[in-house]
Design an enzyme around this catalytic site. Structure first.
Site, PDB file in Angstrom:
ATOM      1  CB  SER A  13      23.661  39.465  35.827  1.00  0.00           C
ATOM      2  OG  SER A  13      24.123  39.864  34.554  1.00  0.00           O
ATOM      3  N   GLY A  14      27.064  39.301  37.357  1.00  0.00           N
ATOM      4  CA  GLY A  14      28.254  38.443  37.375  1.00  0.00           C
ATOM      5  C   GLY A  14      28.243  37.592  38.633  1.00  0.00           C
ATOM      6  CB  ALA A  16      29.668  40.145  42.943  1.00  0.00           C
ATOM      7  CE  LYS A  35      25.574  48.998  30.481  1.00  0.00           C
ATOM      8  NZ  LYS A  35      26.957  49.554  30.581  1.00  0.00           N
ATOM      9  CB  SER A  42      33.753  41.014  33.951  1.00  0.00           C
ATOM     10  OG  SER A  42      33.683  42.294  33.373  1.00  0.00           O
ATOM     11  N   GLY A  49      40.648  31.418  36.160  1.00  0.00           N
ATOM     12  CA  GLY A  49      40.096  30.636  37.245  1.00  0.00           C
ATOM     13  C   GLY A  49      39.853  31.417  38.510  1.00  0.00           C
ATOM     14  CD  GLU A 113      45.718  32.388  36.446  1.00  0.00           C
ATOM     15  OE1 GLU A 113      44.967  31.925  35.601  1.00  0.00           O
ATOM     16  OE2 GLU A 113      45.361  33.219  37.301  1.00  0.00           O
ATOM     17  CG  ASP A 216      27.030  51.645  33.638  1.00  0.00           C
ATOM     18  OD1 ASP A 216      27.705  52.480  33.012  1.00  0.00           O
ATOM     19  OD2 ASP A 216      26.486  50.677  33.094  1.00  0.00           O
ATOM     20  CG  HIS A 237      45.359  40.031  31.081  1.00  0.00           C
ATOM     21  ND1 HIS A 237      46.244  39.334  30.292  1.00  0.00           N
ATOM     22  CD2 HIS A 237      44.833  39.124  31.936  1.00  0.00           C
ATOM     23  CE1 HIS A 237      46.242  38.050  30.663  1.00  0.00           C
ATOM     24  NE2 HIS A 237      45.393  37.908  31.671  1.00  0.00           N
ATOM     25  NE  ARG A 283      46.836  38.987  35.439  1.00  0.00           N
ATOM     26  CZ  ARG A 283      45.598  38.619  35.630  1.00  0.00           C
ATOM     27  NH1 ARG A 283      44.666  39.522  35.818  1.00  0.00           N
ATOM     28  NH2 ARG A 283      45.273  37.355  35.615  1.00  0.00           N
ATOM     29  CG  HIS A 344      42.124  42.000  32.835  1.00  0.00           C
ATOM     30  ND1 HIS A 344      41.294  41.272  32.018  1.00  0.00           N
ATOM     31  CD2 HIS A 344      42.412  41.196  33.901  1.00  0.00           C
ATOM     32  CE1 HIS A 344      41.093  40.070  32.566  1.00  0.00           C
ATOM     33  NE2 HIS A 344      41.740  40.012  33.713  1.00  0.00           N
ATOM     34  NE  ARG A 379      42.064  41.144  39.486  1.00  0.00           N
ATOM     35  CZ  ARG A 379      42.122  40.089  38.671  1.00  0.00           C
ATOM     36  NH1 ARG A 379      42.256  38.869  39.151  1.00  0.00           N
ATOM     37  NH2 ARG A 379      42.051  40.262  37.363  1.00  0.00           N
TER      38      ARG A 379
HETATM   39  C1  SIN Z   1      43.247  35.239  32.953  1.00  0.00           C
HETATM   40  O1  SIN Z   1      42.765  34.149  32.645  1.00  0.00           O
HETATM   41  O2  SIN Z   1      44.391  35.534  32.653  1.00  0.00           O
HETATM   42  C2  SIN Z   1      42.404  36.225  33.701  1.00  0.00           C
HETATM   43  C3  SIN Z   1      42.173  35.807  35.076  1.00  0.00           C
HETATM   44  C4  SIN Z   1      42.231  36.982  36.018  1.00  0.00           C
HETATM   45  O3  SIN Z   1      42.091  38.123  35.596  1.00  0.00           O
HETATM   46  O4  SIN Z   1      42.482  36.760  37.199  1.00  0.00           O
END
Ligand code: SIN
Length: 531
Positions: A13-14, A16, A35, A42, A49, A113, A216, A237, A283, A344, A379
């Site tokens: 239920s995120g 997607a 669950k 997440s 963002g 970011e 899962d 992260h 990252r 993360h 990512r």
């Molecule tokens: C964050 O706010 O640093 C996480 C965002 C992400 O994982 O893209």
């Protein structure tokens, strides 16, 4: 045991799962199983963002270039191009749903970011995911075609053929078995089943994710014979709050985007030693730099300093982070924030095609649970909510198109769950012990920096633990903890196997035995239950 029937079954239920549910409800009935409560996902925790080209000074080409560069040669360029070009449309849909992205005057306030060459991160202060999740829940809850089953954990897929000899391409999915809070098993039958259950970061001792993120969907797909792709690329992260009383609280990358500086205990700003992009390097680089400094100094954390920014700005831009830290005795206006890296996001996942279809008929996978080819070996920040929205839409279009050719048929029969000779658990300590052991060994041996020896140690320990879990699984009645343990054990093994297949360092996979990137490994790794 009950049998629940619907046209579509969505597990998770995120962003997607819920955005797909809202769309599929236009063409059929939808059951969502999740669950915990509907908002636990997440997505709900995502602070930073969602990235999209929304300003004239930016371009699709630049967002594509940044995504491909961060993916270290393993992103699929066609998938990247397609996802990024469709991003503004998905953002418009979210705005139409009522998502209130932060603005500067009348214009969207776009953040930046690590790895982004332009400001393109739409955010709702520092609780973007919560805002998106709330609006999606509102939409789904109001729809008569959608039923939400909270506190149900999926056990396994309902397949036409369960035998290990049955290849996925010859198989069909008819839904899933799920366990409720009273430990009763139910059959959820559906014409199309969609896994949207997120990643598996709980495999690691330290994580920014919630307790429910135990791989899962990936584990169910693996047991059903599907391939898992690039499982070695686990994103750590760089900055989770380090505090004895706070578990899993992220300090958003947007804090570095707005000028936050990483410092050692003695105040030294160390990122310039590791990358010309300093705090805004991608990252993998920042997390490894912190790991290296911690190992060298023996300190428990480093510090993220924003005390040079204006107090009013900090409080307005980062109200959640400010409030949470203050509650735990850290005034971020006046003192640096203690931080450590933590697991993360999974760049790898279930093999799917460009419409998020798996090789098993009537089974889809969307969002973090899947490997779409968008992220490659690492990512780009804020491309994950984007992936959820984009691939949910693609899955929707594909399902809708399919229905024109072949209308939905109801499944009336299914195999009922058989507990065999299972009896009540007598040694639940096996569960707590193995749960802790897996997460600790994954952190120590399969974490930010790996080696052949560490992977070998992890492999041999995991073999013993997995055999023990399997035996317990068949001997005793099911509980939620046992199901989650079985899943994290399965995913831990697949991460180890995938990491052993990659004899190079690339993106998020770094090993001291092969510290360089090699053209020989410029390809995806895949693991399945047949090899
Ligand atoms: C964050 O706010 O640093 C996480 C965002 C992400 O994982 O893209």
């Amino acid at each position: 045991m009950s049998i629940y029937n619907s046209d579509f079954l969505i597990i998770g239920s995120g962003i997607a799962g819920l955005s797909l549910a809202a769309k599929l409800a236009e063409i059929g009935s939808v059951n969502i199983i999740t669950k915990r409560d509907i908002a636990t996902s997440s997505t709900n925790l995502a602070q930073g963002g969602i990235a999209a080209v929304m300003d004239k000074s930016d371009s699709f080409d630049l967002h594509i270039k940044d995504t491909l560069k961060t993916g270290y040669g393993l992103s699929n360029p066609e998938i990247v191009k397609n996802a990024i070009k469709s991003a503004p449309k998905r953002i418009e849909e979210l705005i139409a749903l009522g998502v209130n992205f932060s603005k500067k005057g009348k214009k969207l306030d776009l953040g930046i970011e690590g790895g982004h060459s332009k400001r393109r991160v739409l955010h709702a202060t520092d609780m973007t995911g919560k805002e998106i999740e709330a609006k999606l829940i509102k939409k789904c809850s109001a729809n008569k075609n959608i039923r939400i089953y909270e506190n149900h954990i999926a056990i396994d897929l309902l397949l036409k053929c369960h035998a290990s000899s049955c290849k996925p391409s010859k198989n069909q999915c008819a839904g899933a078995y799920a366990l409720d809070n009273a430990n009763q098993v139910h059959n959820f039958l559906a014409n199309k089943t969609i896994l949207a259950s997120g990643g598996a970061s709980k495999v690691y001792l330290y994580t920014s994710n919630g307790d429910e993120i135990t791989g899962d969907g990936m584990a169910m797909a693996f047991r059903a014979g599907l391939k898992l792709v690039n499982m070695e690329f686990v994103q750590f992260h760089p900055t989770c709050l380090y505090h004895p009383k706070v578990k899993s609280f992220l300090i958003s990358e947007a804090v570095r985007g707005e000028g936050g500086i990483l410092r050692l205990k003695n105040g030294e700003a160390f990122m310039r030693k590791y990358s010309p992009d300093k705090e805004l390097a991608s990252r993998d680089i920042v997390a490894r730099a912190i790991d290296n400094e911690l190992k060298k100094s023996g300190n428990e954390c480093v510090y993220l300093d924003i005390t040079h920014l204006k107090s009013d700005f900090i409080k307005k831009r980062f109200p959640t982070i400010y409030g949470k830290c203050l509650k735990h005795g850290i005034n971020i206006l006046k003192e640096p924030i203690p931080v450590v890296p933590a697991a993360h996001f999974f760049c790898g996942g279930i093999e799917v095609d460009s419409n998020s279809k798996t090789k098993i008929k009537n089974l889809f996978a969307v969002g973090e649970v899947s490997h779409t080819g968008l992220h490659g070996a690492n990512r780009l920040a804020s491309n994950s909510l984007l992936e959820g929205a984009v691939f949910a839409h693609k899955a929707y279009l594909s399902i809708k198109k399919d229905l024109v050719r072949k209308p939905l048929a109801k499944h009336s029969k299914s195999e009922t769950w058989n507990s065999g000779n299972a009896r009540p658990s007598d040694e639940a300590v096996m569960i707590t012990h193995n749960w802790a052991e897996i997460r600790t060994l994954m952190w120590n041996y399969v974490g930010i920096v790996r080696s052949d020896k560490r992977l070998e140690r992890a492999e041999s320990r995991m073999k013993i633990i997995s055999d023990e879990i399997l035996k317990y699984y068949w001997d005793f009645f099911l509980t939620r903890d046992l199901l989650e343990l079985r899943n994290i054990a399965c995913i831990a093994q697949q991460i180890i196997r995938s990491a052993q297949l990659r004899k190079e360092s690339r993106g998020l996979h770094y090993t001291i035995d092969y510290p360089k990137k090699s053209s020989h490994y410029a390809k995806n790794t895949t693991v399945d239950r047949y090899i």
